[in-house]
Write a protein that holds these residues in place. Structure first.
Motif, PDB file in Angstrom:
ATOM      1  N   MET A  24       0.817  -1.198   0.000  1.00 37.11           N
ATOM      2  CA  MET A  24       0.000   0.000   0.000  1.00 37.11           C
ATOM      3  C   MET A  24       0.858   1.259   0.000  1.00 37.11           C
ATOM      4  SD  MET A  24      -3.073   0.870  -0.124  1.00 37.11           S
ATOM      5  CE  MET A  24      -4.474   1.644   0.539  1.00 37.11           C
ATOM      6  N   VAL A  25       1.971   1.249   0.747  1.00 39.19           N
ATOM      7  CA  VAL A  25       2.858   2.402   0.785  1.00 39.19           C
ATOM      8  C   VAL A  25       3.448   2.659  -0.593  1.00 39.19           C
ATOM      9  CG1 VAL A  25       4.981   3.298   1.780  1.00 39.19           C
ATOM     10  CG2 VAL A  25       3.372   2.088   3.228  1.00 39.19           C
ATOM     11  N   GLU A  26       3.780   1.584  -1.325  1.00 41.39           N
ATOM     12  CA  GLU A  26       4.352   1.739  -2.655  1.00 41.39           C
ATOM     13  C   GLU A  26       3.390   2.469  -3.591  1.00 41.39           C
ATOM     14  OE1 GLU A  26       6.067  -1.627  -4.556  1.00 41.39           O
ATOM     15  OE2 GLU A  26       7.339  -2.086  -2.872  1.00 41.39           O
ATOM     16  N   ASN A  27       2.094   2.178  -3.495  1.00 38.34           N
ATOM     17  CA  ASN A  27       1.115   2.834  -4.351  1.00 38.34           C
ATOM     18  C   ASN A  27       1.033   4.335  -4.074  1.00 38.34           C
ATOM     19  OD1 ASN A  27       0.492   0.464  -5.625  1.00 38.34           O
ATOM     20  ND2 ASN A  27      -1.257   0.013  -4.313  1.00 38.34           N
ATOM     21  N   LYS A  28       1.089   4.731  -2.786  1.00 37.35           N
ATOM     22  CA  LYS A  28       1.078   6.155  -2.438  1.00 37.35           C
ATOM     23  C   LYS A  28       2.325   6.843  -2.976  1.00 37.35           C
ATOM     24  CE  LYS A  28      -1.618   6.666   1.764  1.00 37.35           C
ATOM     25  NZ  LYS A  28      -1.540   6.988   3.176  1.00 37.35           N
ATOM     26  N   ASN A  29       3.483   6.215  -2.799  1.00 37.75           N
ATOM     27  CA  ASN A  29       4.731   6.798  -3.267  1.00 37.75           C
ATOM     28  C   ASN A  29       4.760   6.892  -4.790  1.00 37.75           C
ATOM     29  OD1 ASN A  29       5.522   6.958  -0.627  1.00 37.75           O
ATOM     30  ND2 ASN A  29       6.735   5.106  -0.676  1.00 37.75           N
ATOM     31  N   ALA A  30       4.235   5.874  -5.455  1.00 39.01           N
ATOM     32  CA  ALA A  30       4.160   5.915  -6.915  1.00 39.01           C
ATOM     33  C   ALA A  30       3.182   6.987  -7.366  1.00 39.01           C
ATOM     34  CB  ALA A  30       3.749   4.559  -7.462  1.00 39.01           C
ATOM     35  N   GLY A  31       2.122   7.221  -6.602  1.00 34.98           N
ATOM     36  CA  GLY A  31       1.141   8.245  -6.951  1.00 34.98           C
ATOM     37  C   GLY A  31       1.752   9.633  -6.990  1.00 34.98           C
ATOM     38  N   PHE A  32       2.536   9.974  -5.976  1.00 31.72           N
ATOM     39  CA  PHE A  32       3.197  11.286  -5.943  1.00 31.72           C
ATOM     40  C   PHE A  32       4.186  11.407  -7.100  1.00 31.72           C
ATOM     41  CE2 PHE A  32       6.594  14.093  -4.149  1.00 31.72           C
ATOM     42  CZ  PHE A  32       5.869  15.271  -4.233  1.00 31.72           C
ATOM     43  N   LEU A  33       4.968  10.358  -7.335  1.00 32.82           N
ATOM     44  CA  LEU A  33       5.918  10.338  -8.446  1.00 32.82           C
ATOM     45  C   LEU A  33       5.186  10.539  -9.769  1.00 32.82           C
ATOM     46  CD1 LEU A  33       8.771   9.783  -9.632  1.00 32.82           C
ATOM     47  CD2 LEU A  33       8.123   7.366  -9.692  1.00 32.82           C
ATOM     48  N   LYS A  34       4.072   9.861  -9.945  1.00 39.31           N
ATOM     49  CA  LYS A  34       3.327   9.961 -11.200  1.00 39.31           C
ATOM     50  C   LYS A  34       2.760  11.360 -11.418  1.00 39.31           C
ATOM     51  CE  LYS A  34       2.159   5.139 -11.939  1.00 39.31           C
ATOM     52  NZ  LYS A  34       1.079   4.199 -12.250  1.00 39.31           N
ATOM     53  N   ILE A  35       2.283  11.992 -10.366  1.00 39.71           N
ATOM     54  CA  ILE A  35       1.763  13.365 -10.490  1.00 39.71           C
ATOM     55  C   ILE A  35       2.880  14.310 -10.934  1.00 39.71           C
ATOM     56  CG2 ILE A  35       0.904  15.352  -9.166  1.00 39.71           C
ATOM     57  CD1 ILE A  35      -0.688  13.285  -7.466  1.00 39.71           C
ATOM     58  N   VAL A  36       4.045  14.188 -10.300  1.00 39.46           N
ATOM     59  CA  VAL A  36       5.171  15.060 -10.646  1.00 39.46           C
ATOM     60  C   VAL A  36       5.659  14.766 -12.069  1.00 39.46           C
ATOM     61  CG1 VAL A  36       7.498  15.752 -10.002  1.00 39.46           C
ATOM     62  CG2 VAL A  36       5.815  15.323  -8.218  1.00 39.46           C
ATOM     63  N   LEU A  37       5.665  13.501 -12.464  1.00 40.19           N
ATOM     64  CA  LEU A  37       6.073  13.152 -13.829  1.00 40.19           C
ATOM     65  C   LEU A  37       5.127  13.752 -14.869  1.00 40.19           C
ATOM     66  CD1 LEU A  37       7.185   9.438 -13.411  1.00 40.19           C
ATOM     67  CD2 LEU A  37       8.640  11.354 -14.107  1.00 40.19           C
ATOM     68  N   ILE A  38       3.835  13.760 -14.581  1.00 40.80           N
ATOM     69  CA  ILE A  38       2.875  14.357 -15.518  1.00 40.80           C
ATOM     70  C   ILE A  38       3.083  15.871 -15.613  1.00 40.80           C
ATOM     71  CG2 ILE A  38       0.407  14.898 -15.826  1.00 40.80           C
ATOM     72  CD1 ILE A  38       1.292  12.155 -16.896  1.00 40.80           C
ATOM     73  N   ILE A  39       3.329  16.521 -14.490  1.00 41.17           N
ATOM     74  CA  ILE A  39       3.606  17.971 -14.513  1.00 41.17           C
ATOM     75  C   ILE A  39       4.854  18.238 -15.343  1.00 41.17           C
ATOM     76  CG2 ILE A  39       4.260  19.967 -13.113  1.00 41.17           C
ATOM     77  CD1 ILE A  39       2.542  18.691 -10.837  1.00 41.17           C
ATOM     78  N   SER A  66      10.986  14.867 -26.480  1.00 45.13           N
ATOM     79  CA  SER A  66      11.382  13.487 -26.177  1.00 45.13           C
ATOM     80  C   SER A  66      11.442  13.246 -24.666  1.00 45.13           C
ATOM     81  CB  SER A  66      12.716  13.146 -26.838  1.00 45.13           C
ATOM     82  OG  SER A  66      13.764  13.890 -26.273  1.00 45.13           O
ATOM     83  N   LEU A  67      11.888  14.224 -23.889  1.00 40.11           N
ATOM     84  CA  LEU A  67      11.885  14.074 -22.431  1.00 40.11           C
ATOM     85  C   LEU A  67      10.462  13.999 -21.882  1.00 40.11           C
ATOM     86  CD1 LEU A  67      14.758  16.498 -21.409  1.00 40.11           C
ATOM     87  CD2 LEU A  67      14.732  14.015 -21.163  1.00 40.11           C
ATOM     88  N   GLY A  68       9.558  14.779 -22.461  1.00 42.10           N
ATOM     89  CA  GLY A  68       8.158  14.723 -22.050  1.00 42.10           C
ATOM     90  C   GLY A  68       7.543  13.360 -22.339  1.00 42.10           C
ATOM     91  N   ILE A  69       7.838  12.814 -23.512  1.00 40.57           N
ATOM     92  CA  ILE A  69       7.336  11.479 -23.862  1.00 40.57           C
ATOM     93  C   ILE A  69       7.961  10.433 -22.948  1.00 40.57           C
ATOM     94  CG2 ILE A  69       7.327   9.698 -25.658  1.00 40.57           C
ATOM     95  CD1 ILE A  69       7.071  12.076 -27.689  1.00 40.57           C
ATOM     96  N   GLY A  70       9.267  10.574 -22.656  1.00 38.24           N
ATOM     97  CA  GLY A  70       9.920   9.645 -21.730  1.00 38.24           C
ATOM     98  C   GLY A  70       9.277   9.682 -20.350  1.00 38.24           C
ATOM     99  N   ALA A  71       8.912  10.863 -19.878  1.00 40.47           N
ATOM    100  CA  ALA A  71       8.258  10.983 -18.574  1.00 40.47           C
ATOM    101  C   ALA A  71       6.890  10.297 -18.584  1.00 40.47           C
ATOM    102  CB  ALA A  71       8.112  12.454 -18.186  1.00 40.47           C
ATOM    103  N   ILE A  72       6.184  10.389 -19.704  1.00 48.64           N
ATOM    104  CA  ILE A  72       4.890   9.699 -19.810  1.00 48.64           C
ATOM    105  C   ILE A  72       5.102   8.187 -19.767  1.00 48.64           C
ATOM    106  CG2 ILE A  72       2.937   9.232 -21.359  1.00 48.64           C
ATOM    107  CD1 ILE A  72       3.221  12.210 -22.262  1.00 48.64           C
ATOM    108  N   LEU A  73       6.127   7.701 -20.435  1.00 46.28           N
ATOM    109  CA  LEU A  73       6.419   6.268 -20.422  1.00 46.28           C
ATOM    110  C   LEU A  73       6.792   5.780 -19.019  1.00 46.28           C
ATOM    111  CD1 LEU A  73       8.395   5.935 -23.778  1.00 46.28           C
ATOM    112  CD2 LEU A  73       6.019   5.242 -23.305  1.00 46.28           C
ATOM    113  N   VAL A  74       7.551   6.586 -18.280  1.00 43.44           N
ATOM    114  CA  VAL A  74       7.880   6.222 -16.893  1.00 43.44           C
ATOM    115  C   VAL A  74       6.617   6.275 -16.034  1.00 43.44           C
ATOM    116  CG1 VAL A  74       9.197   6.884 -14.839  1.00 43.44           C
ATOM    117  CG2 VAL A  74      10.287   6.914 -17.078  1.00 43.44           C
TER     118      VAL A  74
END
Length: 137
Positions: free
Chosen positions: A1-16, A58-66
């Motif tokens: 469960m902790v991993e999902n929260k941590n991935a959530g914050f990472l994913k929000i920042v990656l989208i920004i 390309s960096l933006g697309i890479g961030a979407i892939l991550v």
């Protein structure tokens, strides 16, 4: 469960990060002269700006892939953290040494955005360390 929260914050920042990269990338790739004129800078050969637009896209697309699969992507995230930090410092230097006729807003705004992104990316990288750098059994 902790991993999902941590991935959530990472994913929000990656989208920004991806949105910022794609917006600036499209601008530099397709309408660099417009951006230079808008900022009050001197006209330059478009090739000097267009290539950076391609890199940003390309960096933006890479961030979407991550974003889609962050597992084992620590090296990419670390690379974009360093890219944001170095770009932010370069923009800060440009802001402090603003050329005559330049508009401070067009240097200050990206400087603040990129430095804040560097901090958020670093923070999300630390929080999601178990996902980005999983331990091998």
């Amino acid at each position: 469960m902790v991993e999902n929260k941590n991935a959530g914050f990472l994913k929000i920042v990656l989208i920004i990060f991806a949105v910022v990269c794609l917006v600036y990338g499209v601008g530099y790739l397709f309408v660099p002269n417009f951006l230079v004129n808008l900022s009050g800078g001197q006209p330059v050969f478009h090739g000097w700006l267009r290539w950076s637009g391609g890199v940003l896209i390309s960096l933006g697309i890479g961030a979407i892939l991550v974003y889609l699969n962050p597992q084992n992507q620590g090296i990419f995230v670390t690379t974009i953290v360093l890219g944001c930090l170095l770009s932010g410092l370069a923009l800060l230097l440009s802001w402090l040494n603003l050329e005559k006729g330049g508009k401070p807003l067009f240097t200050a705004l990206p400087t603040i955005i990129i430095l804040v992104l560097a901090i958020l990316l670093w923070w999300s990288r630390v929080k999601a360390k178990e996902i980005l750098y999983p331990k091998k059994d």
